[in-house]
Design an enzyme around this catalytic site. Structure first.
Site, PDB file in Angstrom:
ATOM      1  N   ASN A 177       0.857  -1.187   0.000  1.00  0.00           N
ATOM      2  CA  ASN A 177       0.000   0.000   0.000  1.00  0.00           C
ATOM      3  C   ASN A 177       0.889   1.231   0.000  1.00  0.00           C
ATOM      4  O   ASN A 177       1.940   1.239   0.633  1.00  0.00           O
ATOM      5  CB  ASN A 177      -0.864  -0.004   1.272  1.00  0.00           C
ATOM      6  CG  ASN A 177      -1.767   1.205   1.375  1.00  0.00           C
ATOM      7  OD1 ASN A 177      -2.434   1.590   0.401  1.00  0.00           O
ATOM      8  ND2 ASN A 177      -1.809   1.823   2.547  1.00  0.00           N
TER       9      ASN A 177
ATOM     10  N   HIS B  23       0.950   5.027   1.307  1.00  0.00           N
ATOM     11  CA  HIS B  23       0.236   5.825   2.312  1.00  0.00           C
ATOM     12  C   HIS B  23       0.930   7.183   2.441  1.00  0.00           C
ATOM     13  O   HIS B  23       2.156   7.242   2.543  1.00  0.00           O
ATOM     14  CB  HIS B  23       0.260   5.098   3.659  1.00  0.00           C
ATOM     15  CG  HIS B  23      -0.432   5.862   4.737  1.00  0.00           C
ATOM     16  ND1 HIS B  23      -1.807   5.917   4.843  1.00  0.00           N
ATOM     17  CD2 HIS B  23       0.055   6.647   5.734  1.00  0.00           C
ATOM     18  CE1 HIS B  23      -2.132   6.681   5.860  1.00  0.00           C
ATOM     19  NE2 HIS B  23      -1.024   7.139   6.419  1.00  0.00           N
TER      20      HIS B  23
ATOM     21  N   ASP C  98      -2.654   0.293   8.030  1.00  0.00           N
ATOM     22  CA  ASP C  98      -1.397   1.045   7.817  1.00  0.00           C
ATOM     23  C   ASP C  98      -0.305   0.640   8.807  1.00  0.00           C
ATOM     24  O   ASP C  98       0.534   1.476   9.187  1.00  0.00           O
ATOM     25  CB  ASP C  98      -1.660   2.565   7.914  1.00  0.00           C
ATOM     26  CG  ASP C  98      -2.671   3.047   6.874  1.00  0.00           C
ATOM     27  OD1 ASP C  98      -2.725   2.465   5.779  1.00  0.00           O
ATOM     28  OD2 ASP C  98      -3.412   4.003   7.168  1.00  0.00           O
TER      29      ASP C  98
ATOM     30  N   SER D 162       4.911   6.590   2.530  1.00  0.00           N
ATOM     31  CA  SER D 162       5.487   5.276   2.838  1.00  0.00           C
ATOM     32  C   SER D 162       4.838   4.218   1.953  1.00  0.00           C
ATOM     33  O   SER D 162       3.634   4.287   1.672  1.00  0.00           O
ATOM     34  CB  SER D 162       5.186   4.880   4.292  1.00  0.00           C
ATOM     35  OG  SER D 162       5.646   5.855   5.203  1.00  0.00           O
TER      36      SER D 162
HETATM   37  C1  GRF Z   1      -2.454   9.005  -2.551  1.00  0.00           C
HETATM   38  O1  GRF Z   1      -2.167  10.146  -1.809  1.00  0.00           O
HETATM   39  C2  GRF Z   1      -2.147   7.772  -1.759  1.00  0.00           C
HETATM   40  O2  GRF Z   1      -1.041   7.904  -0.926  1.00  0.00           O
HETATM   41  C3  GRF Z   1      -3.381   7.633  -0.925  1.00  0.00           C
HETATM   42  O3  GRF Z   1      -4.413   7.979  -1.800  1.00  0.00           O
HETATM   43  C4  GRF Z   1      -3.922   8.846  -2.806  1.00  0.00           C
HETATM   44  C5  GRF Z   1      -4.189   8.216  -4.132  1.00  0.00           C
HETATM   45  O4  GRF Z   1      -3.938   9.095  -5.178  1.00  0.00           O
HETATM   46  N1  GRF Z   1      -3.480   6.327  -0.333  1.00  0.00           N
HETATM   47  P1  GRF Z   1      -4.176   8.608  -6.679  1.00  0.00           P
HETATM   48  O5  GRF Z   1      -5.595   8.081  -6.779  1.00  0.00           O
HETATM   49  O6  GRF Z   1      -3.157   7.574  -7.010  1.00  0.00           O
HETATM   50  O7  GRF Z   1      -4.021   9.857  -7.505  1.00  0.00           O
END
Ligand code: GRF
Length: 225
Positions: free
Chosen positions: A110, A112, A148, A139
């Site tokens: 994932n 995050h 997370d 991360s």
């Molecule tokens: C990103 O900020 C990611 O870290 C979080 O959700 C957002 C996704 O952005 N989990 P995208 O849909 O890839 O533009």
């Protein structure tokens, strides 16, 4: 492993991380194939990108299923069905139940938007600013049943400016998320990072002691000291 990495990508939003992966694949700099995009939001940008590109899609609304577990099971059936080497949660905003995580054990990561273990969950940028954090970032971690909380593989750090708002900070972090996620995928494809269902992640043959750090040159570096 070494060679082309077969991916399933889970996403609920605009899909910029997915497009970053595809752009590097197209440029010949990231040896991956996106076999499936799975989503709980059929109208989201990530699904639109997948359809434009002819990538397989699982996109169903959770409320068309009797309960959470049956939605998760259908999603995981679709994901496991394409036999991915790695399952990438890239803005997948729905909690996955423990059964689903178990089916993906050792091959789900994932991205995050915080320097975990700081700020798991939502509104990470606003929370970092409210705390007066001088540093923030993103991360990539292994997904475990706790939110997370799985082992962190790699991080990208950004400096927080006095004038930052949640929106400007989110933009700065997102710009580093894309190279971070792609660097981790490249390391998985090369076999530099190895994930396993029943063992901690490994980096170049040894257990990963600290999260790797994304350098200014967008390569992963071992944390000094
Ligand atoms: C990103 O900020 C990611 O870290 C979080 O959700 C957002 C996704 O952005 N989990 P995208 O849909 O890839 O533009």
């Amino acid at each position: 492993m070494s060679g082309e990495l077969r991916l399933a990508v889970l996403a609920s939003g605009r899909g910029s991380n997915l497009r970053a992966i595809l752009a590097r694949r197209d440029a010949g700099t990231l040896p991956v194939e996106v076999a499936l995009v799975a989503s709980d939001k059929p109208d989201c940008g990530a699904v639109a990108t997948a359809r434009e590109r002819g990538i397989g899609v699982f996109a169903r609304r959770p409320d068309s299923f009797p309960d959470r577990a049956s939605f998760d099971a259908a999603l995981l059936d679709a994901v496991v069905g394409v036999q991915p080497d790695v399952i990438v949660c890239a803005g997948y905003m729905r909690l996955l139940g423990a059964d689903a995580v178990r089916r993906a054990r050792g091959r789900m990561i994932n991205i995050h938007p915080s320097l975990l273990p700081a700020y798991p969950g939502l509104r990470t940028h606003a929370r970092a600013l409210a705390d007066g954090a001088v540093e923030h970032g993103a991360s990539v971690h292994v997904v475990t049943p706790d939110l997370d909380a799985g082992p962190v593989l790699a991080q990208a750090r950004v400096a927080v400016d006095m004038n930052d708002t949640p929106a400007t900070l989110a933009e700065k972090v997102l710009a580093r998320e894309h190279p971070l996620l792609c660097a981790v995928l490249a390391a998985l494809a090369r076999g530099d990072i190895v994930l396993a269902a029943d063992a901690p992640p490994r980096w170049r043959g040894a257990p990963l002691a600290h999260p790797l750090q994304l350098g200014a040159d967008n390569t992963l570096q071992e944390r000094p000291g």
